[in-house]
Scaffold this active site. Structure first.
Site, mmCIF file in Angstrom:
data_model
loop_
_atom_site.group_PDB
_atom_site.id
_atom_site.type_symbol
_atom_site.label_atom_id
_atom_site.label_comp_id
_atom_site.label_asym_id
_atom_site.label_seq_id
_atom_site.Cartn_x
_atom_site.Cartn_y
_atom_site.Cartn_z
ATOM 1 N N SER A 127 0.845 -1.188 0.000
ATOM 2 C CA SER A 127 0.000 0.000 0.000
ATOM 3 C C SER A 127 0.881 1.239 0.000
ATOM 4 C CB SER A 127 -0.918 0.023 1.231
ATOM 5 O OG SER A 127 -1.870 -1.008 1.172
ATOM 6 N N ASP B 111 11.595 6.298 -11.658
ATOM 7 C CA ASP B 111 11.538 5.757 -10.292
ATOM 8 C C ASP B 111 12.099 4.342 -10.259
ATOM 9 O OD1 ASP B 111 11.081 5.747 -7.588
ATOM 10 O OD2 ASP B 111 8.955 5.271 -7.733
ATOM 11 N N LYS C 181 -3.787 -3.677 -9.110
ATOM 12 C CA LYS C 181 -3.348 -2.373 -8.623
ATOM 13 C C LYS C 181 -4.531 -1.416 -8.675
ATOM 14 C CE LYS C 181 0.217 1.160 -9.283
ATOM 15 N NZ LYS C 181 1.426 1.533 -10.056
ATOM 16 N N VAL D 205 -1.971 -2.607 -3.893
ATOM 17 C CA VAL D 205 -1.864 -3.763 -4.784
ATOM 18 C C VAL D 205 -2.371 -4.986 -4.024
ATOM 19 C CG1 VAL D 205 -0.339 -5.194 -6.184
ATOM 20 C CG2 VAL D 205 0.113 -2.748 -5.950
#
Length: 865
Positions: free
Chosen positions: A573, A700, A594, A579
């Site tokens: 989370s 990311d 998701k 998810v």
């Protein structure tokens, strides 16, 4: 390992060889005596092959031999006495063979430099030589699984001793003096004495052993007496086993001082009294086995504080009272719970349904009253459910439909009633269903497991009947006889067939006239026929990519797959969403769902960028959704979710830093696996940077966003922060707009520079160094300007071996350390350093990075066969 086979050829003419390393192959035959003629050898590693015959005495003729490993072969006969008289020898490993004879009494004097003596799993007999007390450099003594007998000598003079492994022999302890002497060994981490003939009480002084001790194994002896309260002194113990002895008395409350324990096994003794509540202080406890004792009283609710508990076995005791709800209130990590053969009363607490990962639940032969809690349906990963031999009442709850992985259900010999639910038909993994000797009634289902009479047991339910003859039950009243309908079918079937053919011809002509060349969706086909029309329901918005059609999934489907978004199904989370793991009723495969938190800023953008990535990409190392859902929930709020294939091996982060998640350090990656994973990620980044138009930047990249499939193939996921490099891309005004994670984010983003593929290259460099060193870029050691890059650079290249992830180094065999270091590790560290340079212009492109990694991977795999 190179899959080498055959025999080793004569080496008589080799004059400059220092390292002979052929471990983990299929070499056979005898070890050639000619190896003894290679006087330049320092290290011989022939372990894990199929060598037979005797150990050649000529090996002792090598004057500078320091390391000799002949382990895991089929060698036989006596060890040449001359091998025990080589003053240069530091490492001797003859384990896992068929060697006989005795260890000579003078070994401690003839091998003064010996550091490792490993001869476990042979047929050696005789006494343990007392002269070992003179081998002042000895660090590891492993004589386990032999036929050694007699007393254990004093080893207290060995200040460097780290491991003493003497289990599975016939050793005795008359006065336990050897154990008291070990209190002088301040570096001792492992002491294994299980499976011997040790008798009497353990002296209190034994629990003044070094505080560095992590493993103490005393099981399967004849130890009596009580567990001293002084056990609290061993504060660094992670493994304590004293099972299968004659230990009596109570479990001392001071055992709660062992905060680092992961395994505590005191089963098969004569322990009495209550289980101390202080065990709840051992919050890292992973396995607790107290079965086969004389324990009584309540099960302490404080066990619910052991949030990492995987195995709990309290069976065959005299425990009584109610099961506390707090006991199962923690995270659902259980793999096995056995509370059978006690005197427990009351109802099964509903919180037991939170055991999402239970694979064995056994509470049989107690005195539970009341029905089966519906919350048990939350155990989506449960594979075996045993509750036979109790007094359970009521009906089987409908929530059993969520037991997606269940393979074995035994609810026999209870007082359950009502109908046998049809939900069992949909449990595709079910291999055995035992509902015998209850009070079920009415017709039984006919599909699924009920079609196979060998897997369903319904004996002793007098009110059951069947609509077919598959199971040996009386036919239900009013069961239709299919023979009466045969004439009608003979009339109806031809007319239906003719009508269907006419409709098909009309449909093809219509498509031809409209020049429709792509096959329409099935729902569109049905809509062309009014008599097939059905009420419109909320469905997924799907879109094709490369003429693909995504599966349609409704909000209701997702609700059922996640058991109403139960915490049991939650994988992770974050602020932007959660998810979940689940399985749709029409599919046997697990999926990861998701769900986006649309109330949070940026959630919409994350959803749409992931959809765009789905539309625009196709690569084996990218996580692509199998479908999506964009609809309204039951409260008419907007709902958006992506459905992915479930990655059974989880994230790379959980493998690199498993101590933060499961406290199970054996779950580590070898060097070869790390190389392959790095090459997979580099391939994915090369694809999105150089083969898409416009290029895509992930923004990311970190271990938690790299998922591992069943074969450890790496897949790059979570493109919620990704950016396509359109010509008019607006430069982000803050780091929040960039996305990313501290430690992996390129330093130029902090100065307001525009997003570029070089930012991903920097993140990849940090990731590669983290995979090799086993340290996160945010580790507490990186202060006062020190970073992961600077730390690795300061040790490069001469001292790289000192900073490598110790799990990776230990897993690989030390014999070929020099080759492995120069051929693979140093080039990998160099690549990580070049990618994580502070200035973007000093970093290579992902195309070059990918090419170098692929070359390293191919060379490694070729060398390993």
């Amino acid at each position: 390992m190179n899959s080498l086979a055959g025999v080793i050829p004569p080496l008589g003419k080799v004059t400059a060889l220092k390292y002979l390393c052929v471990t983990e192959n299929f070499l056979s035959g005898s070890i050639p005596p000619s190896i003894g003629n290679v006087s330049s050898l320092h290290s011989i590693f022939l372990g894990q092959n199929k060598f037979t015959g005797l150990i050649p005495e000529s090996l002792s003729h090598i004057p500078k031999l320091m390391e000799l490993d002949l382990s895991v072969n089929s060698l036989s006969g006596h060890v040449p006495l001359s091998l025990y008289s080589m003053p240069s020898l530091k490492y001797l490993n003859l384990g896992s063979n068929g060697l006989v004879g005795q260890i000579p009494s003078y070994i401690g004097h003839s091998l003064p430099n010996l550091q490792f003596l490993i001869v476990q799993s042979n047929i050696l007999a005789g006494l343990i030589p007392t002269s070992l007390g003179n081998a002042s450099n000895l660090q590891v003594l492993d004589l386990s699984n032999n036929s050694m007998h007699g007393p254990i000598p004093s080893l207290g003079s060995l200040s460097n001793l780290r491991q003493v492994l003497l289990g599975m022999n016939q050793l005795e302890a008359h006065d336990w003096a050897f154990l008291s002497s070990l209190t002088n060994c301040t570096q001792l981490t492992k002491l294994s004495l299980e499976g011997n003939m040790l008798k009497g009480s353990i002296p209190r002084s034994a629990f003044n052993l070094s505080t560095s001790l992590k493993l103490l194994a005393l099981g399967s002896n004849q130890i009596s007496g009580t567990i001293p309260v002084g056990i609290r002194n061993l504060v660094n113990l992670t493994f304590l086993s004293m099972e299968n002895n004659l230990i009596s008395g109570s479990i001392p409350p001071t055992i709660g001082n062992l905060h680092k324990l992961f395994i505590l096994n005191l089963s098969k003794n004569k322990l009495s009294g209550q289980i101390p509540s202080s065990i709840g202080n051992i919050t890292q406890l992973g396995e607790l086995s107290l079965d086969d004792n004389l324990l009584n009283g309540n099960i302490p609710s404080s066990l619910g504080l052991c949030l990492e508990l995987l195995q709990l076995n309290l069976s065959f005791n005299s425990l009584y009272g109610f099961l506390s709800e707090e006991l199962f209130a923690g995270p659902p990590h259980f793999l096995g719970v056995d509370l059978s053969h006690n005197n427990l009363t009351g109802v099964i607490p509903e919180d037991i349904g939170q055991l999402g990962n239970v694979v064995l639940l056994n509470v049989s032969n107690n005195l539970f009253y009341g029905g089966i809690p519906g919350v048990l349906g939350g155990c989506f990963a449960l594979s075996s459910l045993r509750m036979e031999g109790n007094k359970l009442q009521g009906q089987i709850p409908a929530s059993f439909h969520a037991l997606l992985s269940i393979q074995y259900i035994n609810l026999s010999r209870n007082d359950l009633s009502g109908n046998v639910p049809k939900l069992f038909e949909n449990l595709a993994m079910l291999e055995k269903l035992d509902l015998s000797y209850n009070n079920f009634e009415g017709p039984i289902p006919t599909g699924g497991c009920f079609q196979n009479s060998t897997v369903v047991f319904l004996d002793g339910n007098k009110g059951l009947c069947s609509r077919s003859s598959t199971l040996a039950l009386p036919l239900c009243d009013g069961t239709p006889d299919i023979n009466h309908h045969v004439p009608l079918l003979l009339i109806v079937i031809p007319w239906v067939t003719i009508a269907s053919l006419l409709l098909l011809i009309w449909f093809v002509i219509t498509l031809w006239k409209k020049r429709v060349f792509e096959f329409p969706q099935w729902d569109n086909i049905l809509s062309m026929f009014p008599f097939f029309a059905h009420p419109k329901r909320r469905e997924v918005q799907t879109f094709p990519r490369n003429k693909e059609t995504l599966k349609k999934v409704s909000y209701g489907d997702i609700l059922k797959a996640t058991n109403c978004f139960s915490s049991v199904h939650t994988i992770s989370s974050t602020r932007s969403g959660s998810v979940y793991v689940g399985r749709f009723k029409y599919d046997k495969s697990l999926v990861a769902i998701k769900v986006f938190n649309l109330n949070e800023p940026g959630a919409y953008e994350s959803y749409f960028i992931e959809c765009e990535v789905l539309r625009s990409t196709r690569h084996r190392n990218l996580m692509r959704p199998v479908t999506l859902c964009s609809t309204l929930d039951t409260d008419n709020h907007e709902f958006k979710a992506l459905i992915f294939k479930f990655m059974v091996n989880g994230s790379l982060e959980r493998w690199l830093h498993c101590e933060y998640y499961s406290a199970m350090p054996e779950r580590v990656l070898s060097l070869g696996q790390r190389i392959c994973i790095a090459a997979d990620v580099a391939s994915a980044l090369d694809y999105v940077h150089n083969q898409l138009t416009p290029p895509l930047v992930h923004c990311d990249l970190k271990p938690s966003n790299i998922l591992l499939d069943h074969d450890m193939t790496a897949r790059l996921g979570d493109f919620g922060s990704a950016k396509f490099l359109f010509p008019d891309l607006i430069v982000p005004k803050s780091l929040i707009e960039v996305g990313g994670t501290i430690g992996y984010m390129a330093p130029e983003y902090g100065m307001g520079c525009e997003i570029s593929t070089g930012g991903d290259v920097y993140s990849f460099g940090v990731l590669l160094l983290e995979m090799l060193l086993g340290k996160q870029p945010t580790d507490e050691m990186f202060v006062d300007g020190l970073s992961l890059h600077k730390f690795a650079n300061s040790m490069f290249p001469d001292r790289v071996a000192e900073i490598l992830d110790p799990h990776m180094v230990h897993e690989e065999h030390q014999l070929c350390a020099e080759v492995r270091m120069h051929s693979y590790i140093i080039p990998l560290v160099a690549l990580g350093l070049s990618c994580s340079m502070e200035s973007p212009k000093d970093r290579p492109g992902m195309q070059d990075v990918c090419a170098k990694l692929c070359a390293i991977k191919e060379a490694y795999l070729e060398s390993r066969g």
